[in-house]
Structures are given as C-alpha cells and as structure tokens.
Scaffold this motif. Sequence first.
Motif, short mmCIF file in Angstrom:
data_model
loop_
_atom_site.label_atom_id
_atom_site.label_comp_id
_atom_site.label_asym_id
_atom_site.label_seq_id
_atom_site.Cartn_x
_atom_site.Cartn_y
_atom_site.Cartn_z
N SER A 70 57.02 -23.11 75.57
CA SER A 70 57.76 -22.19 76.63
C SER A 70 56.77 -21.26 77.38
CB SER A 70 59.01 -21.39 76.39
OG SER A 70 58.48 -20.32 75.33
N THR A 71 56.94 -21.04 78.66
CA THR A 71 56.17 -20.23 79.49
C THR A 71 56.92 -19.47 80.37
OG1 THR A 71 54.12 -20.07 80.79
CG2 THR A 71 55.53 -21.99 81.44
N SER A 133 51.50 -21.78 96.51
CA SER A 133 50.26 -22.03 95.34
C SER A 133 50.24 -21.14 94.37
CB SER A 133 49.07 -22.12 96.40
OG SER A 133 48.97 -20.91 97.08
N GLU A 134 50.67 -19.87 94.66
CA GLU A 134 50.53 -18.69 93.53
C GLU A 134 51.88 -18.95 92.91
OE1 GLU A 134 48.46 -14.53 93.95
OE2 GLU A 134 49.30 -15.41 95.95
N ILE A 135 51.60 -19.57 91.60
CA ILE A 135 52.23 -19.66 90.62
C ILE A 135 51.72 -19.29 89.06
CG2 ILE A 135 54.26 -21.01 89.24
CD1 ILE A 135 54.59 -22.67 91.52
N LEU A 136 51.78 -18.10 88.57
CA LEU A 136 51.17 -17.64 87.31
C LEU A 136 52.05 -18.48 86.22
CD1 LEU A 136 50.76 -13.90 87.92
CD2 LEU A 136 49.14 -15.52 88.57
N ASN A 137 51.19 -19.08 85.25
CA ASN A 137 51.51 -19.57 84.16
C ASN A 137 51.24 -18.74 82.95
OD1 ASN A 137 52.36 -21.12 82.03
ND2 ASN A 137 50.90 -22.99 82.65
N LEU A 138 52.27 -17.96 82.41
CA LEU A 138 52.14 -16.97 81.43
C LEU A 138 52.70 -17.60 80.03
CD1 LEU A 138 53.27 -14.10 83.47
CD2 LEU A 138 50.91 -14.63 83.16
N PRO A 139 52.03 -18.46 79.43
CA PRO A 139 52.81 -19.20 78.14
C PRO A 139 53.03 -17.89 77.09
CG PRO A 139 50.63 -20.18 78.74
CD PRO A 139 50.77 -18.92 79.58
N ALA A 140 54.07 -18.36 76.49
CA ALA A 140 54.35 -17.60 75.13
C ALA A 140 53.49 -17.63 74.16
CB ALA A 140 55.89 -17.82 74.94
N THR A 141 53.05 -16.45 73.57
CA THR A 141 52.03 -16.46 72.47
C THR A 141 52.97 -15.90 71.34
OG1 THR A 141 51.36 -14.19 73.03
CG2 THR A 141 50.19 -16.02 73.81
#
Length: 153
Positions: A70-71, A133-141
């Motif tokens: 997930s992100t 275009s500005e989509i941050l992908n912040l994956p779950a750690t």
Amino acid sequence: MDASLDSVDKTLLNRIQSDFPIDARPFARIAEELDLSEQEVLNRVQRLRQNDVIRRIGGNFSPEKLGYVSTLCACRVPEKDLDHFTSIVNRYPGVTHNYLRDNAFNVWFTFIAPSREDIEENLAEISEKTGISEILNLPATRVYKIRAHFNIK
C-alpha cells in the motif's frame, strides 16, 4: 446531491459501516434488526449511494496479509480540476479512499496493489489521464491500522 439524512438513514449508516453482516441476505438481516423491510433497506442504501453518502460497500483487508502493498499518495490539484481528478482516481479498484486537505498537496488517497510496480504504473496512468503531474508516492513502511467509525447523529 440531497444529503439530508433522517433518523433511519443515520441508524442504517451507523449499523453498516463497521459491522456488515456476512450472510446470504445481509440486507434482510439488517432490516430485521432495524424493524424495516428488506426492500426499504435496499432502497435507502441505493439512494444513499446515488447521493454520494455511501461510496462503496465492501470488505477491508490487511494488504500485507494478502501479499499486497500500500501507499499513500498526495497530489497538487487545481480547484477547477478536483471533480475530474477524483472521478478518475476513484475508478481504480486499488484506491480505498481519498480526501481533501487544506494544503498545497490538497488531494490525498491510499492505493493498494499486488506490487509497487503496479502502483507506479497506475499512478503514471492517472497522471496521464488527468494532466496532474505532481503525485507523491509515499509507500507504507510500517502499517498502523486505525478503525474509522463515524457515529452519525
């Protein structure tokens, strides 16, 4: 959208949001509990969906236990493009929810998929379809499961 809710709508929403019955006829079980007919429950749920009070009815699963990842995504979307952007994002089955924030990155959503590569491909496709275009992908750690239940009064 007519979002006015009567007391039966509120009781129904409180009943179905966190404890939906696993049953061949779940709406009949809910109807019995609420002293309504199954058809009335179905009609109300349909109206609430049409009025965008209910977006979806479905199970919530722990992605990592199913082998998924997930992100959290954050996007800069001009106000004039919000409806178009969210309508595109909401078409993806891996998007569990999205919400607006009072921030430069004003649209946030979660995305679940079988792999990080699938997420990256889908985000590129969303960007192409929406022009954002500005989509941050912040994956779950690390995953913290918070149960969200809204007591509707």
